[in-house]
Design a protein around this motif. Sequence first.
Motif, PDB file in Angstrom:
ATOM      1  N   ASP A 206       0.867  -1.170   0.000  1.00  0.00           N
ATOM      2  CA  ASP A 206       0.000   0.000   0.000  1.00  0.00           C
ATOM      3  C   ASP A 206       0.909   1.227   0.000  1.00  0.00           C
ATOM      4  O   ASP A 206       1.518   1.546   1.013  1.00  0.00           O
TER       5      ASP A 206
ATOM      6  N   HIS B 157      -7.987  -6.702   7.814  1.00  0.00           N
ATOM      7  CA  HIS B 157      -8.242  -5.300   7.493  1.00  0.00           C
ATOM      8  C   HIS B 157      -9.695  -4.981   7.839  1.00  0.00           C
ATOM      9  O   HIS B 157     -10.608  -5.700   7.416  1.00  0.00           O
TER      10      HIS B 157
ATOM     11  N   ILE C 205     -11.782  -2.792   6.786  1.00  0.00           N
ATOM     12  CA  ILE C 205     -12.659  -2.393   5.681  1.00  0.00           C
ATOM     13  C   ILE C 205     -12.685  -3.449   4.581  1.00  0.00           C
ATOM     14  O   ILE C 205     -13.749  -3.869   4.121  1.00  0.00           O
ATOM     15  N   TYR C 206     -11.491  -3.897   4.143  1.00  0.00           N
ATOM     16  CA  TYR C 206     -11.419  -4.805   3.005  1.00  0.00           C
ATOM     17  C   TYR C 206     -11.625  -6.267   3.364  1.00  0.00           C
ATOM     18  O   TYR C 206     -11.743  -7.112   2.484  1.00  0.00           O
ATOM     19  N   LYS C 207     -11.636  -6.583   4.664  1.00  0.00           N
ATOM     20  CA  LYS C 207     -11.880  -7.952   5.137  1.00  0.00           C
ATOM     21  C   LYS C 207     -10.891  -8.961   4.571  1.00  0.00           C
ATOM     22  O   LYS C 207     -11.194 -10.125   4.361  1.00  0.00           O
ATOM     23  N   ARG C 208      -9.686  -8.480   4.301  1.00  0.00           N
ATOM     24  CA  ARG C 208      -8.578  -9.341   3.897  1.00  0.00           C
ATOM     25  C   ARG C 208      -7.430  -9.089   4.852  1.00  0.00           C
ATOM     26  O   ARG C 208      -7.395  -8.075   5.540  1.00  0.00           O
TER      27      ARG C 208
ATOM     28  N   LEU D  11      -1.531  -5.396   1.647  1.00  0.00           N
ATOM     29  CA  LEU D  11      -2.829  -6.059   1.710  1.00  0.00           C
ATOM     30  C   LEU D  11      -2.792  -7.348   0.887  1.00  0.00           C
ATOM     31  O   LEU D  11      -2.312  -7.342  -0.258  1.00  0.00           O
TER      32      LEU D  11
ATOM     33  N   GLU E 299      -6.638 -10.783  -3.471  1.00  0.00           N
ATOM     34  CA  GLU E 299      -7.854 -11.628  -3.425  1.00  0.00           C
ATOM     35  C   GLU E 299      -7.657 -12.908  -4.186  1.00  0.00           C
ATOM     36  O   GLU E 299      -6.859 -13.016  -5.063  1.00  0.00           O
TER      37      GLU E 299
END
Length: 194
Positions: free
Chosen positions: A31, A147, A149-152, A191, A194
């Motif tokens: 990031d 994370h 917000i991103y759920k990763r 991050l 996916e």
Amino acid sequence: MLRIAIRNTLLLAVLTATNTAFAAPATYTLDPAHTFPSFEADHMGISYWRGKLDANAGKVVLDREAKTGSVEVTIDLASIDFGLDKLDEWARGKEFFDTAKYPKATYKGRLGHFVDGKPTEIVGTLDLHGVQKPLTLAIGRFKCIPHPIYKRELCGADASGSFDRAAFGLDAGKDYGFDMTVALRIQVEALRDE
């Protein structure tokens, strides 16, 4: 008996596939808004100049099960920021980085010396100003969390090391007694893809 054997074989296959999925290496993208390469360099033995590099990109591959991984980071040298415009302009010019000819610095390394599932160093190579030299970075902090917000998975680290800038042909000030050692400190967040 045959049914039990088939069921056990299927169960073993499912468990093996599940373990393999968890053991697979994971890739994380840096990031750039939360990755901050900074440095400290001598100024005639009387003070230190500190600065940062604002633009970067990269990937981290982490295999916790195998206790291995890799790091690749590219830094845009024109993004140098000493907090002093004239010094930034000089550093981009031919007398130092010569960003028209050498616009990027690249660091590639292997994660190593895992302790409690966390790497404690990166053994790699810095490619700067057309020169490649080995550079080992110590990892002082390494942590992964979900994370919000991103759920990763989000991983962060704080790495540090030093190098001799004259070895890369960046010897400005050497004749005036400047120490050529540059201290690096890099905070990084990445991050999971996916």
